[in-house]
Scaffold this motif. Structure first.
Motif, PDB file in Angstrom:
ATOM      1  N   MET A 334      -9.135   2.811  12.917  1.00 24.52           N
ATOM      2  CA  MET A 334     -10.283   2.370  13.695  1.00 24.52           C
ATOM      3  C   MET A 334     -11.607   2.700  13.005  1.00 24.52           C
ATOM      4  SD  MET A 334      -9.130   3.497  17.531  1.00 24.52           S
ATOM      5  CE  MET A 334      -7.537   3.018  18.233  1.00 24.52           C
ATOM      6  N   PHE A 335     -11.552   3.624  12.030  1.00 25.22           N
ATOM      7  CA  PHE A 335     -12.795   4.099  11.419  1.00 25.22           C
ATOM      8  C   PHE A 335     -12.869   3.861   9.916  1.00 25.22           C
ATOM      9  CE2 PHE A 335     -11.877   6.604  15.185  1.00 25.22           C
ATOM     10  CZ  PHE A 335     -13.069   6.510  15.886  1.00 25.22           C
ATOM     11  N   LEU A 336     -11.708   3.748   9.234  1.00 25.75           N
ATOM     12  CA  LEU A 336     -11.698   3.576   7.790  1.00 25.75           C
ATOM     13  C   LEU A 336     -11.117   2.217   7.429  1.00 25.75           C
ATOM     14  CD1 LEU A 336     -10.411   7.070   6.556  1.00 25.75           C
ATOM     15  CD2 LEU A 336     -12.759   6.246   6.596  1.00 25.75           C
ATOM     16  N   ASP A 337     -11.536   1.687   6.284  1.00 18.77           N
ATOM     17  CA  ASP A 337     -10.956   0.441   5.804  1.00 18.77           C
ATOM     18  C   ASP A 337      -9.587   0.708   5.182  1.00 18.77           C
ATOM     19  OD1 ASP A 337     -11.362   0.415   2.548  1.00 18.77           O
ATOM     20  OD2 ASP A 337     -12.860   1.608   3.587  1.00 18.77           O
ATOM     21  N   GLY A 338      -8.816  -0.360   4.974  1.00 15.35           N
ATOM     22  CA  GLY A 338      -7.436  -0.222   4.522  1.00 15.35           C
ATOM     23  C   GLY A 338      -7.276   0.449   3.177  1.00 15.35           C
ATOM     24  N   ILE A 339      -8.125   0.079   2.211  1.00 13.63           N
ATOM     25  CA  ILE A 339      -8.006   0.654   0.874  1.00 13.63           C
ATOM     26  C   ILE A 339      -8.234   2.156   0.917  1.00 13.63           C
ATOM     27  CG2 ILE A 339      -9.079   0.695  -1.416  1.00 13.63           C
ATOM     28  CD1 ILE A 339      -9.560  -2.304  -1.090  1.00 13.63           C
ATOM     29  N   SER A 340      -9.224   2.600   1.695  1.00 15.82           N
ATOM     30  CA  SER A 340      -9.498   4.032   1.813  1.00 15.82           C
ATOM     31  C   SER A 340      -8.313   4.763   2.443  1.00 15.82           C
ATOM     32  CB  SER A 340     -10.763   4.256   2.652  1.00 15.82           C
ATOM     33  OG  SER A 340     -11.867   3.614   2.070  1.00 15.82           O
ATOM     34  N   ILE A 341      -7.693   4.155   3.440  1.00 12.29           N
ATOM     35  CA  ILE A 341      -6.532   4.780   4.078  1.00 12.29           C
ATOM     36  C   ILE A 341      -5.407   4.971   3.076  1.00 12.29           C
ATOM     37  CG2 ILE A 341      -4.714   4.419   5.803  1.00 12.29           C
ATOM     38  CD1 ILE A 341      -6.830   3.037   7.534  1.00 12.29           C
ATOM     39  N   PHE A 342      -5.143   3.944   2.286  1.00  8.92           N
ATOM     40  CA  PHE A 342      -4.100   4.057   1.267  1.00  8.92           C
ATOM     41  C   PHE A 342      -4.410   5.182   0.291  1.00  8.92           C
ATOM     42  CE2 PHE A 342      -1.037   0.441   1.177  1.00  8.92           C
ATOM     43  CZ  PHE A 342      -1.420  -0.149   2.370  1.00  8.92           C
ATOM     44  N   LEU A 343      -5.640   5.213  -0.198  1.00  5.75           N
ATOM     45  CA  LEU A 343      -5.997   6.163  -1.244  1.00  5.75           C
ATOM     46  C   LEU A 343      -6.028   7.598  -0.743  1.00  5.75           C
ATOM     47  CD1 LEU A 343      -8.820   4.069  -2.924  1.00  5.75           C
ATOM     48  CD2 LEU A 343      -6.532   4.480  -3.821  1.00  5.75           C
ATOM     49  N   ILE A 344      -6.398   7.803   0.514  1.00  7.48           N
ATOM     50  CA  ILE A 344      -6.478   9.160   1.053  1.00  7.48           C
ATOM     51  C   ILE A 344      -5.112   9.665   1.504  1.00  7.48           C
ATOM     52  CG2 ILE A 344      -7.434  10.577   2.920  1.00  7.48           C
ATOM     53  CD1 ILE A 344      -9.880   8.694   2.891  1.00  7.48           C
ATOM     54  N   PHE A 345      -4.352   8.819   2.210  1.00  5.82           N
ATOM     55  CA  PHE A 345      -3.170   9.313   2.906  1.00  5.82           C
ATOM     56  C   PHE A 345      -1.861   9.139   2.153  1.00  5.82           C
ATOM     57  CE2 PHE A 345      -6.202   8.894   6.364  1.00  5.82           C
ATOM     58  CZ  PHE A 345      -5.988  10.080   7.059  1.00  5.82           C
ATOM     59  N   VAL A 346      -1.766   8.159   1.256  1.00  3.23           N
ATOM     60  CA  VAL A 346      -0.498   7.972   0.549  1.00  3.23           C
ATOM     61  C   VAL A 346      -0.093   9.209  -0.248  1.00  3.23           C
ATOM     62  CG1 VAL A 346       0.636   6.692  -1.310  1.00  3.23           C
ATOM     63  CG2 VAL A 346      -0.503   5.460   0.534  1.00  3.23           C
ATOM     64  N   PRO A 347      -1.012   9.870  -0.999  1.00  2.00           N
ATOM     65  CA  PRO A 347      -0.591  11.101  -1.687  1.00  2.00           C
ATOM     66  C   PRO A 347      -0.102  12.191  -0.740  1.00  2.00           C
ATOM     67  CG  PRO A 347      -2.670  10.296  -2.592  1.00  2.00           C
ATOM     68  CD  PRO A 347      -2.392   9.488  -1.360  1.00  2.00           C
ATOM     69  N   LEU A 348      -0.659  12.244   0.482  1.00  2.00           N
ATOM     70  CA  LEU A 348      -0.215  13.232   1.463  1.00  2.00           C
ATOM     71  C   LEU A 348       1.109  12.861   2.106  1.00  2.00           C
ATOM     72  CD1 LEU A 348      -3.602  13.973   3.289  1.00  2.00           C
ATOM     73  CD2 LEU A 348      -2.319  15.584   1.882  1.00  2.00           C
ATOM     74  N   LEU A 349       1.331  11.560   2.300  1.00  2.00           N
ATOM     75  CA  LEU A 349       2.519  11.112   3.033  1.00  2.00           C
ATOM     76  C   LEU A 349       3.737  10.915   2.139  1.00  2.00           C
ATOM     77  CD1 LEU A 349       0.873   8.468   5.413  1.00  2.00           C
ATOM     78  CD2 LEU A 349       1.454  10.845   5.909  1.00  2.00           C
ATOM     79  N   LEU A 350       3.536  10.733   0.853  1.00  2.00           N
ATOM     80  CA  LEU A 350       4.660  10.453  -0.042  1.00  2.00           C
ATOM     81  C   LEU A 350       5.723  11.551  -0.032  1.00  2.00           C
ATOM     82  CD1 LEU A 350       5.715   8.323  -1.941  1.00  2.00           C
ATOM     83  CD2 LEU A 350       4.463   9.398  -3.821  1.00  2.00           C
ATOM     84  N   PRO A 351       5.364  12.845  -0.032  1.00  2.00           N
ATOM     85  CA  PRO A 351       6.419  13.877   0.078  1.00  2.00           C
ATOM     86  C   PRO A 351       7.221  13.790   1.380  1.00  2.00           C
ATOM     87  CG  PRO A 351       4.374  14.850  -0.713  1.00  2.00           C
ATOM     88  CD  PRO A 351       4.041  13.460  -0.273  1.00  2.00           C
ATOM     89  N   ILE A 352       6.571  13.372   2.455  1.00  2.00           N
ATOM     90  CA  ILE A 352       7.290  13.203   3.732  1.00  2.00           C
ATOM     91  C   ILE A 352       8.259  12.034   3.621  1.00  2.00           C
ATOM     92  CG2 ILE A 352       7.020  12.719   6.199  1.00  2.00           C
ATOM     93  CD1 ILE A 352       4.246  14.006   6.011  1.00  2.00           C
ATOM     94  N   VAL A 353       7.821  10.952   2.996  1.00  2.00           N
ATOM     95  CA  VAL A 353       8.697   9.796   2.764  1.00  2.00           C
ATOM     96  C   VAL A 353       9.913  10.221   1.955  1.00  2.00           C
ATOM     97  CG1 VAL A 353       8.857   7.543   1.623  1.00  2.00           C
ATOM     98  CG2 VAL A 353       6.792   8.147   2.914  1.00  2.00           C
ATOM     99  N   ASN A 354       9.699  11.026   0.917  1.00  2.00           N
ATOM    100  CA  ASN A 354      10.817  11.486   0.074  1.00  2.00           C
ATOM    101  C   ASN A 354      11.725  12.442   0.828  1.00  2.00           C
ATOM    102  OD1 ASN A 354       9.826   9.991  -2.086  1.00  2.00           O
ATOM    103  ND2 ASN A 354       8.567  11.674  -2.851  1.00  2.00           N
TER     104      ASN A 354
END
Length: 432
Positions: A334-354
């Motif tokens: 609701m507050f950030l654009d899509g590219i920013s969400i990917f760049l901020i959260f993917v590095p944090l979420l990738l270990p959870i995905v693994n």
């Protein structure tokens, strides 16, 4: 302490209005400097190194080209011809013009992959038409904003390109294939409340004075636009070119259509097209590069592992964690654009995905669905912002309509969670 300061500096700069890219880069550089005080200036060498590393990835070359493709097709009049063709098929009956909007947005998604660009192109053609037909401007803006969000799901997608750069095991062709079926489902899902709301509130009744375009003439005019997704996706599948090369081919195809076939683009227009595309591409790639500094600081400060352990040991279980991530990302969207969400959260979420052995391609589609939802969810809602500006309405006026469209997209998100094959069947079938 430094880890806490990293997020505090980032959030404070965001709250005072610092652009997202600058906030990411400055927060990351501050954390790197504090972590390397003993090394004097040598520790700061990591900042320019990671700035360059964030850009030095071959798939990112496709982004400026696909942005340019969107600008070219926007000015070439392809959207207008696709609209006329869709109206020739579907008609102008009650509730049908919203269906036309969504169908054309899906076709434009196979050309540009940029939600705001599609919102501008389709909205510029359709909002005035819908207003003349008796649809409230706020409703028209809501449908256009929601329909344009499909563009980041239907290939070629800039969001999928960035995700594939960040995540090992999720190639660009695999992500493009995975987004196709969910993108079509989102389009169909958005049509249902659009038609229902139109008929329930008796919208779009003033259509008698607007003739239906002839089918064959409309098909002939729209054929060049209809061929663009076939050329881009078919060429990649046939092995004629890579996704990056496909973007270049699409640029030349768009220029040929606009300058030779339709003759709506003149030589003097090229400067404006290139400048507009260059500015937008520079913004996207600058955010990507500065986010590389932020991601480096996350990894070197050892923030990711403790966060991962805290989440997986929270006792919520696999689906509880997934529900928590969805709620968090929808709220962030609701507050950030899509590219920013990917760049901020993917590095944090990738270990959870693994940790949970989630398929990275499937998770990328889920994440992109959440980003698509954020593109028309107030208060930021980049697509809705564009369509409301064209319609001349305030974003608050669209909320009563947008909520129904949000519910439709959430239903598709739930289906993809329950049936992962909706995202994985096509890339598996194609051998990606």
């Amino acid at each position: 302490m430094i880890a806490t300061l990293l997020f505090v500096v980032f959030l404070v700069m965001m709250l005072v209005g610092v652009p997202i890219g600058a906030a990411l880069g400055l927060a990351g550089a501050t954390a790197i400097a504090l972590a390397n005080l003993d090394a004097q200036w040598f520790g700061l060498l990591a900042v320019p190194q990671n700035f360059y590393a964030g850009l030095g990835k071959y798939p990112l070359l496709a982004i400026p080209m696909f942005v340019l493709v969107g600008s070219i097709f926007d000015r070439s009049g392809v959207a207008l011809r696709l609209v006329n063709f869709a109206i020739a098929i579907i008609g102008r009956g009650p509730g049908m013009l919203p269906v036309v909007v969504i169908a054309v947005a899906m076709l434009m998604g196979g050309i540009s992959g940029s939600g705001p660009a599609t919102a501008a192109a389709v909205g510029g053609v359709m909002i005035a038409t819908m207003t003349r037909s008796g649809y409230p401007p706020a409703f028209s803006a809501s449908v256009v904003g929601a329909a344009a969000s499909i563009d980041i799901l239907i290939p070629p997608s800039i969001a999928f390109i960035i995700y594939s750069v960040l995540v090992p095991g999720a190639s660009v062709p695999a992500m493009f294939a995975a987004g196709m079926l969910p993108g079509l489902l989102v389009g169909l899902a958005l049509m249902v409340p659009s038609v229902w709301l139109s008929r329930r509130h008796h919208l779009g009744q003033q259509v008698a004075q607007l003739p239906r375009p002839p089918f064959w003439a409309s098909l002939r005019e729209a054929s060049w636009g209809l061929a663009a997704p076939v050329l881009i996706l078919g060429g990649m599948r046939a092995g004629w070119f890579t996704p990056t090369e496909a973007a270049v081919v699409a640029v030349f195809y768009g220029l040929f259509v606009g300058m030779v076939i339709y003759r709506t683009i003149k030589v003097r227009d090229l400067f404006h097209i290139l400048r507009e595309s260059g500015e937008l591409s520079a913004i996207i790639l600058l955010v990507v590069a500065l986010a590389g500094i932020f991601a480096y600081s996350l990894s070197t400060l050892g923030i990711v592992d403790p966060v991962t352990q805290a989440i997986v040991n929270s006792g919520l279980g696999e689906y509880g964690v997934l529900a928590l991530l969805i709620l968090m990302l929808v709220a962030v969207g609701m507050f950030l654009d899509g590219i920013s969400i990917f760049l901020i959260f993917v590095p944090l979420l990738l270990p959870i995905v693994n940790f949970y052995h989630w398929d990275p391609v499937w998770f990328g589609v889920l994440l992109t669905l959440m980003v698509a939802l954020g593109q028309f969810t107030p208060p930021i809602a980049v697509n809705l912002m564009v369509s409301c500006r064209i319609a001349g309405v305030r974003m608050e006026e669209s909320v009563r309509w947008v909520l129904w469209l949000m519910a439709a997209l959430l239903c598709v998100l739930l289906l993809v969670i329950i049936f992962p094959s909706l995202a994985l069947w096509l890339p598996t079938r194609l051998g990606y």
